[in-house]
Design a protein around this motif. Structure first.
Motif, PDB file in Angstrom:
ATOM      1  N   ILE A  24       0.837  -1.207   0.000  1.00  0.00           N
ATOM      2  CA  ILE A  24       0.000   0.000   0.000  1.00  0.00           C
ATOM      3  C   ILE A  24       0.869   1.253   0.000  1.00  0.00           C
ATOM      4  CG2 ILE A  24      -1.954  -1.103   1.135  1.00  0.00           C
ATOM      5  CD1 ILE A  24      -1.071   0.114   3.750  1.00  0.00           C
ATOM      6  N   CYS A  25       2.201   1.043   0.075  1.00  0.00           N
ATOM      7  CA  CYS A  25       3.099   2.198   0.110  1.00  0.00           C
ATOM      8  C   CYS A  25       4.057   2.210  -1.067  1.00  0.00           C
ATOM      9  CB  CYS A  25       3.890   2.214   1.420  1.00  0.00           C
ATOM     10  SG  CYS A  25       5.056   0.831   1.575  1.00  0.00           S
ATOM     11  N   GLY A  26       3.927   1.194  -1.970  1.00  0.00           N
ATOM     12  CA  GLY A  26       4.825   1.135  -3.111  1.00  0.00           C
ATOM     13  C   GLY A  26       6.251   0.825  -2.738  1.00  0.00           C
ATOM     14  N   GLY A  27       6.444   0.196  -1.562  1.00  0.00           N
ATOM     15  CA  GLY A  27       7.787  -0.154  -1.124  1.00  0.00           C
ATOM     16  C   GLY A  27       8.565   0.996  -0.517  1.00  0.00           C
ATOM     17  N   LEU A  28       7.900   2.119  -0.301  1.00  0.00           N
ATOM     18  CA  LEU A  28       8.585   3.285   0.272  1.00  0.00           C
ATOM     19  C   LEU A  28       8.563   3.300   1.800  1.00  0.00           C
ATOM     20  CD1 LEU A  28       7.251   6.070  -2.135  1.00  0.00           C
ATOM     21  CD2 LEU A  28       9.456   4.880  -2.225  1.00  0.00           C
ATOM     22  N   GLY A  29       7.606   2.591   2.394  1.00  0.00           N
ATOM     23  CA  GLY A  29       7.493   2.567   3.850  1.00  0.00           C
ATOM     24  C   GLY A  29       6.702   3.710   4.425  1.00  0.00           C
ATOM     25  N   VAL A  30       6.258   4.641   3.572  1.00  0.00           N
ATOM     26  CA  VAL A  30       5.475   5.781   4.041  1.00  0.00           C
ATOM     27  C   VAL A  30       4.283   5.976   3.128  1.00  0.00           C
ATOM     28  CG1 VAL A  30       7.417   6.974   5.133  1.00  0.00           C
ATOM     29  CG2 VAL A  30       6.921   7.390   2.723  1.00  0.00           C
ATOM     30  N   VAL A  31       3.249   6.603   3.678  1.00  0.00           N
ATOM     31  CA  VAL A  31       2.043   6.893   2.905  1.00  0.00           C
ATOM     32  C   VAL A  31       1.627   8.326   3.194  1.00  0.00           C
ATOM     33  CG1 VAL A  31       1.225   4.501   2.937  1.00  0.00           C
ATOM     34  CG2 VAL A  31       0.529   6.078   4.756  1.00  0.00           C
ATOM     35  N   SER A  32       0.833   8.887   2.291  1.00  0.00           N
ATOM     36  CA  SER A  32       0.211  10.194   2.528  1.00  0.00           C
ATOM     37  C   SER A  32      -1.298   9.987   2.500  1.00  0.00           C
ATOM     38  CB  SER A  32       0.643  11.205   1.466  1.00  0.00           C
ATOM     39  OG  SER A  32       0.229  10.779   0.175  1.00  0.00           O
ATOM     40  N   TYR A  33      -2.029  10.973   2.988  1.00  0.00           N
ATOM     41  CA  TYR A  33      -3.482  10.853   3.075  1.00  0.00           C
ATOM     42  C   TYR A  33      -4.157  11.930   2.233  1.00  0.00           C
ATOM     43  CZ  TYR A  33      -2.599   7.604   6.861  1.00  0.00           C
ATOM     44  OH  TYR A  33      -2.179   6.519   7.597  1.00  0.00           O
ATOM     45  N   ASP A  34      -5.260  11.521   1.597  1.00  0.00           N
ATOM     46  CA  ASP A  34      -6.009  12.438   0.742  1.00  0.00           C
ATOM     47  C   ASP A  34      -6.973  13.235   1.606  1.00  0.00           C
ATOM     48  OD1 ASP A  34      -7.220  13.759  -1.292  1.00  0.00           O
ATOM     49  OD2 ASP A  34      -8.306  12.028  -2.102  1.00  0.00           O
ATOM     50  N   VAL A  35      -6.497  14.371   2.073  1.00  0.00           N
ATOM     51  CA  VAL A  35      -7.291  15.192   2.995  1.00  0.00           C
ATOM     52  C   VAL A  35      -7.328  16.624   2.466  1.00  0.00           C
ATOM     53  CG1 VAL A  35      -6.789  13.795   5.033  1.00  0.00           C
ATOM     54  CG2 VAL A  35      -5.215  15.622   4.383  1.00  0.00           C
ATOM     55  N   PRO A  36      -8.289  17.422   2.923  1.00  0.00           N
ATOM     56  CA  PRO A  36      -8.369  18.820   2.481  1.00  0.00           C
ATOM     57  C   PRO A  36      -7.094  19.593   2.821  1.00  0.00           C
ATOM     58  CG  PRO A  36     -10.387  18.164   3.602  1.00  0.00           C
ATOM     59  CD  PRO A  36      -9.407  17.058   3.812  1.00  0.00           C
ATOM     60  N   ASP A  38      -6.683  22.347   4.332  1.00  0.00           N
ATOM     61  CA  ASP A  38      -6.617  22.923   5.677  1.00  0.00           C
ATOM     62  C   ASP A  38      -6.517  21.852   6.771  1.00  0.00           C
ATOM     63  OD1 ASP A  38      -9.132  21.914   5.317  1.00  0.00           O
ATOM     64  OD2 ASP A  38     -10.192  23.655   6.178  1.00  0.00           O
ATOM     65  N   HIS A  39      -6.423  20.589   6.386  1.00  0.00           N
ATOM     66  CA  HIS A  39      -6.328  19.512   7.376  1.00  0.00           C
ATOM     67  C   HIS A  39      -4.887  19.440   7.909  1.00  0.00           C
ATOM     68  CE1 HIS A  39      -6.405  15.473   9.142  1.00  0.00           C
ATOM     69  NE2 HIS A  39      -7.736  15.560   9.118  1.00  0.00           N
ATOM     70  N   PRO A  40      -4.687  19.200   9.225  1.00  0.00           N
ATOM     71  CA  PRO A  40      -3.316  19.173   9.786  1.00  0.00           C
ATOM     72  C   PRO A  40      -2.433  18.079   9.193  1.00  0.00           C
ATOM     73  CG  PRO A  40      -4.941  18.416  11.401  1.00  0.00           C
ATOM     74  CD  PRO A  40      -5.699  19.032  10.279  1.00  0.00           C
ATOM     75  N   GLN A  41      -3.038  17.054   8.529  1.00  0.00           N
ATOM     76  CA  GLN A  41      -2.231  15.990   7.946  1.00  0.00           C
ATOM     77  C   GLN A  41      -1.954  16.211   6.458  1.00  0.00           C
ATOM     78  OE1 GLN A  41      -4.305  12.326   8.827  1.00  0.00           O
ATOM     79  NE2 GLN A  41      -3.311  12.132  10.837  1.00  0.00           N
ATOM     80  N   PHE A  42      -2.418  17.329   5.916  1.00  0.00           N
ATOM     81  CA  PHE A  42      -2.230  17.592   4.476  1.00  0.00           C
ATOM     82  C   PHE A  42      -0.743  17.758   4.164  1.00  0.00           C
ATOM     83  CE2 PHE A  42      -1.656  20.493   0.895  1.00  0.00           C
ATOM     84  CZ  PHE A  42      -2.387  19.819  -0.087  1.00  0.00           C
ATOM     85  N   GLY A  43      -0.298  17.051   3.112  1.00  0.00           N
ATOM     86  CA  GLY A  43       1.069  17.192   2.628  1.00  0.00           C
ATOM     87  C   GLY A  43       2.121  16.503   3.458  1.00  0.00           C
ATOM     88  N   LYS A  44       1.728  15.710   4.438  1.00  0.00           N
ATOM     89  CA  LYS A  44       2.690  15.048   5.311  1.00  0.00           C
ATOM     90  C   LYS A  44       2.753  13.556   5.005  1.00  0.00           C
ATOM     91  CE  LYS A  44       2.079  18.292   9.149  1.00  0.00           C
ATOM     92  NZ  LYS A  44       1.706  18.434  10.587  1.00  0.00           N
TER      93      LYS A  44
END
Length: 443
Positions: A24-36, A38-44
């Motif tokens: 689910i991460c493409g072998g990168l070990g990290v994921v991002s979330y599809d959020v608005p 203004d959401h605190p998790q945007f772009g992280k």
């Protein structure tokens, strides 16, 4: 990518090279979330949920090295021994309380935790267990002894240092969780005191989670640091009264506190009447009442004078027994036994140093020294005894002494401390010894 931060990512192909599960991460070990936006998790980026930090051995090893926790990898809550042999109920209770407090702190990092107690009682184990618990959750932990901390800061002044002082100091003071082991063992220079205050004041002001261990009395610390340690709204204190568990055999064979031999001596069974005339009965009763008051609230020093066999040791032991039943860590010993206890560290087979034993005596919450004599056997004994007296006099630490000598016959350096009525209360048994009273009755 999932539509919200609460929905787990979905597989986008074959097995992941990191975890072996559907990727689910493409072998990168990290994921991002599809959020608005203004959401605190945007772009992280966030760790892939299929590869939790507790399963990432490489990450754990790397974090342990960074945190200086490699040497303490085996210090966990599940192998901390509370049910040690030879512990009193109060000592075991203090261990259990400290264990529970440390576990609660590890579960939710808030404020500071101060672990207090003598060498080897388990403070460092509990501090390291907190660090290991937080490392397993992915936190960045820094574990360091206070003397090593100051050495690291000093090293940054050298021309070969790869990191500057400001950078090193910022790393330490801003650590996500800072564990400072052995506060009070550092060289008490003005520079060391100032750097420690700057570090602790920063973390105190910013309410950064901090664990501190010490075997020093708080009254001996820099007043600025002590005032922060006493802030009950910020700091949880966990005093441990248990003895050194690393030298259990030695403790059983050569234990300094021989109070168990005097456990029958209490305030309630001190004899003020047998074969005593009215004047002697009054003197013994007055001394007993005075001793009761001190035992209930040991403040400053108490000196008990009287001839051999008059009851001095009984009263001193009764004070010690009374306080120990209430959870106080008491050292009760005769002067000769104390000196033998210190001399034993000269044996190369001993695993404990003279400094460690000496510090235990110096900082005992209540020290009872029986049979102070005018003549001591050697210059070394006289010097060590004076160092103990001077340390506890300066620190105003509760101390009980008994002697059959006249105060004028004692070492002048010690006598001048004993006659200081601001620090030391003196009571005298004028009644003859119990043996003499019995002998006179049967003449």
């Amino acid at each position: 990518m999932p539509p919200s931060s609460t929905t787990p990512p979905t597989s986008n192909g074959g097995p992941c090279a990191i975890c072996g599960q559907p990727s689910i991460c493409g072998g990168l070990g990290v994921v991002s979330y599809d959020v608005p936006v203004d959401h605190p998790q945007f772009g992280k980026l966030f760790r892939c949920p299929n590869n939790p930090v507790e399963n990432d051995n490489e990450h754990q090893s790397r974090m342990r090295r960074i945190s200086h926790m490699e040497a303490f990898a085996d210090k966990r809550f599940d192998n901390f021994d509370i049910e040690r042999p030879m512990l009193s109920n109060s000592e075991r209770a203090s261990l259990r309380m400290a264990f529970n407090t440390a576990q609660q702190f590890a579960a939710q990092l808030e404020g500071w935790l101060l672990l207090e107690g003598p060498y080897g009682c388990g403070k460092t184990h509990l501090a390291a267990a907190i660090g290991n618990e937080r490392l397993s959750r992915g936190d960045l932990v820094l574990f360091i002894t206070v003397p090593d901390l100051l050495d690291h800061l000093r090293s940054t002044y050298g021309p070969s240092s790869e990191v500057g002082y400001d950078e090193m100091f910022d790393r330490i003071r801003a650590a996500q969780l800072l564990i400072l082991d052995d506060l009070g063992a550092e060289n008490p220079s003005q520079w060391a005191g100032e750097k420690l205050f700057q570090l602790l004041n920063y973390r105190y002001s910013h309410r950064l989670p901090t664990v501190i261990t010490t075997n020093s009395d708080l009254d001996r610390l820099d007043g600025r640091i002590r005032s922060r340690m006493l802030d009950e709204g910020m700091i949880r204190r966990a005093p441990i009264t248990a003895p050194d568990y690393r030298t259990a055999t030695e403790n059983q064979q050569n234990q300094l506190t021989n109070l168990s031999h005097y456990r029958e001596m209490t305030l309630d069974n001190f004899d003020t009447r047998s074969s005593a005339d009215l004047n002697d009965q009054k003197n013994l009763a007055d001394v007993l009442n005075f001793t009761r008051q001190y035992a209930a609230n040991p403040q400053g020093w108490l000196m008990i004078l009287g001839p051999y066999g008059s009851g001095k040791t009984h009263l001193a032991a009764a004070i010690a027994n009374y306080q120990r039943e209430r959870g106080t860590n008491v050292i009760f010993t005769t002067i000769p036994d104390l000196m033998d206890y210190l001399r034993m560290t000269f044996n190369n087979s001993m695993t404990v140093s003279l400094h460690q034993r000496f510090q235990t005596v110096l900082n005992a919450p209540l020290l009872v020294l029986d049979d102070l004599r005018a003549e001591q056997s050697s210059a070394w004994v006289r010097e060590k005894l004076f160092q103990i007296i001077e340390y506890r006099y300066t620190g105003q630490l509760p101390t009980v002494l008994t002697t059959a000598s006249q105060l004028d016959d004692l070492d002048d350096r010690i006598a001048t401390r004993l006659i200081d009525r601001r620090r030391c209360q003196i009571i005298a048994i004028t009644a003859p010894s119990y043996a003499q009273r019995i002998h006179q009755r049967h003449r």
